[in-house]
Design an enzyme around this catalytic site. Structure first.
Site, PDB file in Angstrom:
ATOM      1  N   GLY A   1      27.032  15.556  -1.141  1.00  0.00           N
ATOM      2  CA  GLY A   1      27.951  15.613  -2.266  1.00  0.00           C
ATOM      3  C   GLY A   1      29.395  15.697  -1.817  1.00  0.00           C
ATOM      4  O   GLY A   1      29.914  16.778  -1.553  1.00  0.00           O
TER       5      GLY A   1
ATOM      6  N   SER B   1      21.014   8.455   1.142  1.00  0.00           N
ATOM      7  CA  SER B   1      20.261   7.312   0.636  1.00  0.00           C
ATOM      8  C   SER B   1      21.095   6.495  -0.350  1.00  0.00           C
ATOM      9  O   SER B   1      21.789   7.048  -1.200  1.00  0.00           O
ATOM     10  CB  SER B   1      19.001   7.818  -0.060  1.00  0.00           C
ATOM     11  OG  SER B   1      18.275   6.732  -0.580  1.00  0.00           O
TER      12      SER B   1
ATOM     13  N   CYS C   1      15.005   9.955  -9.914  1.00  0.00           N
ATOM     14  CA  CYS C   1      14.623   8.664 -10.488  1.00  0.00           C
ATOM     15  C   CYS C   1      14.043   8.909 -11.883  1.00  0.00           C
ATOM     16  O   CYS C   1      13.233   9.807 -12.065  1.00  0.00           O
ATOM     17  CB  CYS C   1      13.585   8.030  -9.580  1.00  0.00           C
ATOM     18  SG  CYS C   1      12.960   6.464 -10.160  1.00  0.00           S
TER      19      CYS C   1
HETATM   20  C1  LIG Z   1      26.135   3.605  -4.823  1.00  0.00           C
HETATM   21  C2  LIG Z   1      25.202   4.752  -4.631  1.00  0.00           C
HETATM   22  C3  LIG Z   1      23.834   4.528  -4.545  1.00  0.00           C
HETATM   23  C4  LIG Z   1      22.947   5.586  -4.375  1.00  0.00           C
HETATM   24  N1  LIG Z   1      21.625   5.319  -4.283  1.00  0.00           N
HETATM   25  C5  LIG Z   1      20.756   6.355  -4.083  1.00  0.00           C
HETATM   26  C6  LIG Z   1      19.376   6.100  -3.909  1.00  0.00           C
HETATM   27  O1  LIG Z   1      18.911   4.958  -3.926  1.00  0.00           O
HETATM   28  N2  LIG Z   1      18.549   7.161  -3.718  1.00  0.00           N
HETATM   29  C7  LIG Z   1      19.013   8.459  -3.660  1.00  0.00           C
HETATM   30  O2  LIG Z   1      18.223   9.365  -3.451  1.00  0.00           O
HETATM   31  N3  LIG Z   1      20.330   8.716  -3.792  1.00  0.00           N
HETATM   32  C8  LIG Z   1      21.207   7.694  -4.009  1.00  0.00           C
HETATM   33  N4  LIG Z   1      22.546   7.969  -4.119  1.00  0.00           N
HETATM   34  C9  LIG Z   1      23.028   9.355  -4.046  1.00  0.00           C
HETATM   35  C10 LIG Z   1      23.549   9.703  -2.643  1.00  0.00           C
HETATM   36  O3  LIG Z   1      22.521   9.622  -1.684  1.00  0.00           O
HETATM   37  C11 LIG Z   1      24.159  11.117  -2.609  1.00  0.00           C
HETATM   38  O4  LIG Z   1      23.146  12.039  -2.914  1.00  0.00           O
HETATM   39  C12 LIG Z   1      25.283  11.294  -3.605  1.00  0.00           C
HETATM   40  O5  LIG Z   1      26.067  10.130  -3.681  1.00  0.00           O
HETATM   41  C13 LIG Z   1      26.199  12.467  -3.275  1.00  0.00           C
HETATM   42  O6  LIG Z   1      26.784  12.334  -2.001  1.00  0.00           O
HETATM   43  P1  LIG Z   1      28.231  11.653  -1.719  1.00  0.00           P
HETATM   44  O7  LIG Z   1      29.205  12.280  -2.678  1.00  0.00           O
HETATM   45  O8  LIG Z   1      28.501  11.964  -0.281  1.00  0.00           O
HETATM   46  O9  LIG Z   1      28.067  10.208  -1.989  1.00  0.00           O
HETATM   47  C14 LIG Z   1      23.447   6.907  -4.299  1.00  0.00           C
HETATM   48  C15 LIG Z   1      24.822   7.138  -4.367  1.00  0.00           C
HETATM   49  C16 LIG Z   1      25.701   6.082  -4.535  1.00  0.00           C
HETATM   50  C17 LIG Z   1      27.173   6.351  -4.606  1.00  0.00           C
END
Ligand SMILES: Cc1cc2nc3c(=O)[nH]c(=O)nc-3n(C[C@H](O)[C@H](O)[C@H](O)COP(=O)(O)O)c2cc1C
Ligand SMILES: Cc1cc2nc3c(=O)[nH]c(=O)nc-3n(C[C@H](O)[C@H](O)[C@H](O)COP(=O)(O)OP(=O)(O)OC[C@H]3O[C@@H](n4cnc5c(N)ncnc54)[C@H](O)[C@@H]3O)c2cc1C
Ligand code: FES
Lengths: 314, 278
Positions: free
Chosen positions: A247, A21, A135
């Site tokens: 992550g 997300s 949130c």
């Molecule tokens: C720019 C950005 C925006 C994000 N917005 C949301 C969000 O709106 N809702 C949510 O549940 N997680 C949000 N996340 C978290 C990601 O869904 C994910 O859980 C987190 O980034 C870890 O995964 P990754 O290292 O693969 O990015 C956001 C992450 C990033 C980097």
């Protein structure tokens, strides 16, 4: 491909790869880059009850091993999701996961009610709901995911309205992930997403001021992976709940590692910013890695790091 | 014939040339011509292919795009301000560069009967240079002139190349080493006073300069489009990093728009410059 099939908390997936997300747009932005039917499921950006503008820029800064963000959940609100986004996405994904958050506890119930009505009107518009419990709660300034009681109440309020699979997405910045996870299970969650971004800070050493417009932010990217791995491993062992990992995953190897730790599917987040087709590349490589690991399919890779009795091997 | 649409393109470095203090011109070869010609303001997210560092791709506007705007070579101008631009400056001929694009909403073509005043600040030249290149290649109508400002004459990058695009070029420098001694918005004021008939301003440069240009335009009731250089993480609309603050009628923050897909070219008037820090 049959060997890539998996399932998490009742959500059937053709591949174990989901978008994370907030890293895949509010609706169909990614359709220019990939067929939206490539991911096992598309997870949409968090939607809150009321529209939100989001935080002042700068909203993302690069740090060692990833990025810090303080995007601030800009979104058009739940009514827009139901009136505009869901019709636009209809029939275009293999599975659609709606990600929602309340800014107050009661909003989780009101959102659940609206989503239930949307599903009655158009069955099949989405296949699961992910609750973003990281949130901040405007009533206390404290994220729901930090308190077992609050997290359980949020999940329960939504659960009371919804029968589709419900995933609780937790914060890694907590003392005991299993305690929160079990509270979510009590509240009626079918599974966990582990995890959201970790709390972080970056300063401009010249001025002493934060580099992000909103002050601190959430860390994501490759350096988050060991932390998320530990959460997945621990929550699998202590709760046996179905888990979606998130992550730092960027490669098929990362996905295999998360599966071994006990995840039943893996979200790809920040990696998409670097390469919009990264999920396709991962999917293409998975069969070869399954063969190298000597397992027949994704299902056989799940939880391999644990002794046979541990976790939910459903 | 195969051609490239908006895509993740594997390009090859043809040249990295020093063109001023901390300033570089990067020329890359595309694997095939672009399906649609570029216009000024189109940008690409660049990174050294396969490199883990820097972490994110970096946005750069195309400066030149070959005889018909479709390649086979693309030219970028950039200043080294940090890690990403530092890596680009160290690229060698033959190395691979991943270019995601073309991205964004470009500047519109000139309109017959209207004078387009292009206002460039320092390394903000590329989108305006490409606009002029396209205008000349396609023999588009309408008068145009380029106002080019920088701190000092050695930061008027690729001035000769700009002067070869068939329009008058007026310069200003903060230290008086070339053209008008002063800022480019003063040059703009003087220029606008001398133009009769409809005018449109297109500008790209540092935020304070674009803010000043937008103010001059507003005072005179002249439309002004800016090409914004916000911090970007993805470049294609999915991260919400590139928020541009937009004012309501009373000058208060109304909403944010995404510079990468709603811009980078947009109407400068409602942009809340004092909030657009990066
Ligand atoms: C720019 C950005 C925006 C994000 N917005 C949301 C969000 O709106 N809702 C949510 O549940 N997680 C949000 N996340 C978290 C990601 O869904 C994910 O859980 C987190 O980034 C870890 O995964 P990754 O290292 O693969 O990015 C956001 C992450 C990033 C980097
Ligand atoms: C659509 C678009 C087109 C662009 N076109 C060009 C171009 O043609 N030529 C060019 O030289 N630059 C251009 N930029 C700016 C360029 O992308 C940044 O200078 C670059 O990303 C900096 O990367 P870095 O790793 O070297 O700096 P970092 O290490 O990330 O940052 C170093 C310093 O530069 C500042 N900085 C970072 N990003 C920006 C930015 N976007 N604008 C201003 N300051 C920034 C940081 O605050 C920091 O102080 C463009 C930006 C956008 C959004
Ligand atoms: S840079 Fe990601 S949405 Fe604009």
């Amino acid at each position: 491909m049959e060997m890539l099939r998996t399932e998490v908390g009742g959500l059937a997936l053709a591949t174990p790869l989901l978008s994370a997300s907030g890293t895949f747009g509010h609706e169909d932005e990614m359709a220019e880059w990939i067929d939206l039917r490539e991911p096992g499921a598309v997870v949409l950006k968090t939607v809150t009850f009321h529209p939100r503008r989001g935080n002042p820029p700068p909203r993302i800064v690069e740090v060692s091993g990833g990025i810090l963000n303080s995007i601030g959940l800009p979104n058009e609100g739940i009514d827009h999701l139901i009136a505009v986004t869901l019709p636009r996405m209809r029939g275009r994904t293999r599975a659609l996961v709606v990600n929602v958050a309340g800014e107050r506890v009661d909003e989780f119930g009101r959102i659940g009610e609206k989503l239930a009505a949307a599903l009655r009107a158009n069955p099949g518009d989405f296949q699961a709901v992910e609750l973003n419990l990281s949130c901040p709660n405007v009533e206390s300034g404290f994220p729901f995911a930090k308190s077992p009681e609050l997290a359980a109440r949020c999940v329960r309020l939504c659960r009371d309205h919804l029968s589709v699979p419900l995933l609780a997405k937790l914060s890694p910045s907590v003392a005991d992930i299993a305690e929160i996870a079990l509270a979510c299970k009590e509240g009626g969650a079918d599974g966990l997403t582990l995890s959201n971004t970790a709390l972080g800070l970056a300063l401009d050493w010249r001025t002493g001021r934060p580099r992000l417009g909103a002050g601190h932010g959430g860390f994501s990217g490759p350096a988050l992976k060991p932390l998320a791995m530990y959460l997945v491993f621990t929550a699998f062992r202590k709760t046996g709940m179905p888990i979606v990992a998130a992550g730092g995953a960027e490669t098929a190897e990362d996905v295999m590692e998360f599966l071994a730790a006990g995840a039943r599917a893996v979200q790809i987040g920040t990696a998409t910013f670097r390469s919009p087709r990264v999920m396709r590349a991962i999917e293409q490589r998975l069969p070869e890695l399954l063969a190298q690991a000597g397992v027949a399919d994704v299902a056989a890779q799940i939880g391999r790091a644990h002794p046979p009795a541990a976790g939910a091997k459903a | 014939m195969t051609s490239c649409t908006r895509d993740v393109l594997q390009t090859t470095v043809r040249e990295v040339a020093a063109i001023g203090r901390d300033a570089w011109r990067l020329t890359v070869a595309l694997p095939a011509p672009l399906a649609t010609p570029l216009a000024g303001g189109h940008f690409f997210m660049l990174r050294t292919a396969g490199a883990d560092f820097p972490f994110l791709n970096r946005p750069f506007s195309a400066h030149a795009a070959g005889p018909d705007g479709r390649g086979p070579e693309l030219v970028f101008l950039f200043k080294t301000v940090g890690r990403g631009t530092g890596c680009l400056a160290r690229l060698r001929v033959g190395e691979a560069v991943t270019a995601i694009g073309p991205l964004g909403q470009p500047f519109p073509d000139p309109r017959p009967g209207e004078t387009t005043v292009l206002v460039a600040g320092g390394v903000g030249l590329p989108p305006l240079h490409l606009w002029l290149e396209r205008r000349r290649q396609r023999r588009l109508g309408g008068a145009a002139l380029l106002l080019y400002g920088a701190r000092s004459h050695d930061q008027l990058l690729e001035l000769a190349s700009a002067q070869a695009l068939g329009v008058e070029v007026r310069t200003s420098t903060d230290d008086g080493s070339h053209g008008l001694h002063g800022r480019v918005d003063r040059l703009l004021e003087g220029t606008l006073a001398g133009i009769a008939g409809p005018v449109r301003i297109l500008t790209c440069g540092p935020d304070p300069m674009m803010a000043a240009v937008t103010r001059v335009a507003a005072t005179r009731g002249v439309p002004c489009l800016v090409s914004l250089e916000t911090v970007m993480a993805c470049g294609f609309g999915v991260c919400n990093a590139c928020a541009v603050p937009i004012a309501d009628g009373d000058g208060r923050l109304a909403r944010y728009v995404r510079a990468c897909i709603e811009g980078p070219v947009m109407d400068g008037k409602p942009v809340l410059w004092q909030h657009a820090t990066h």
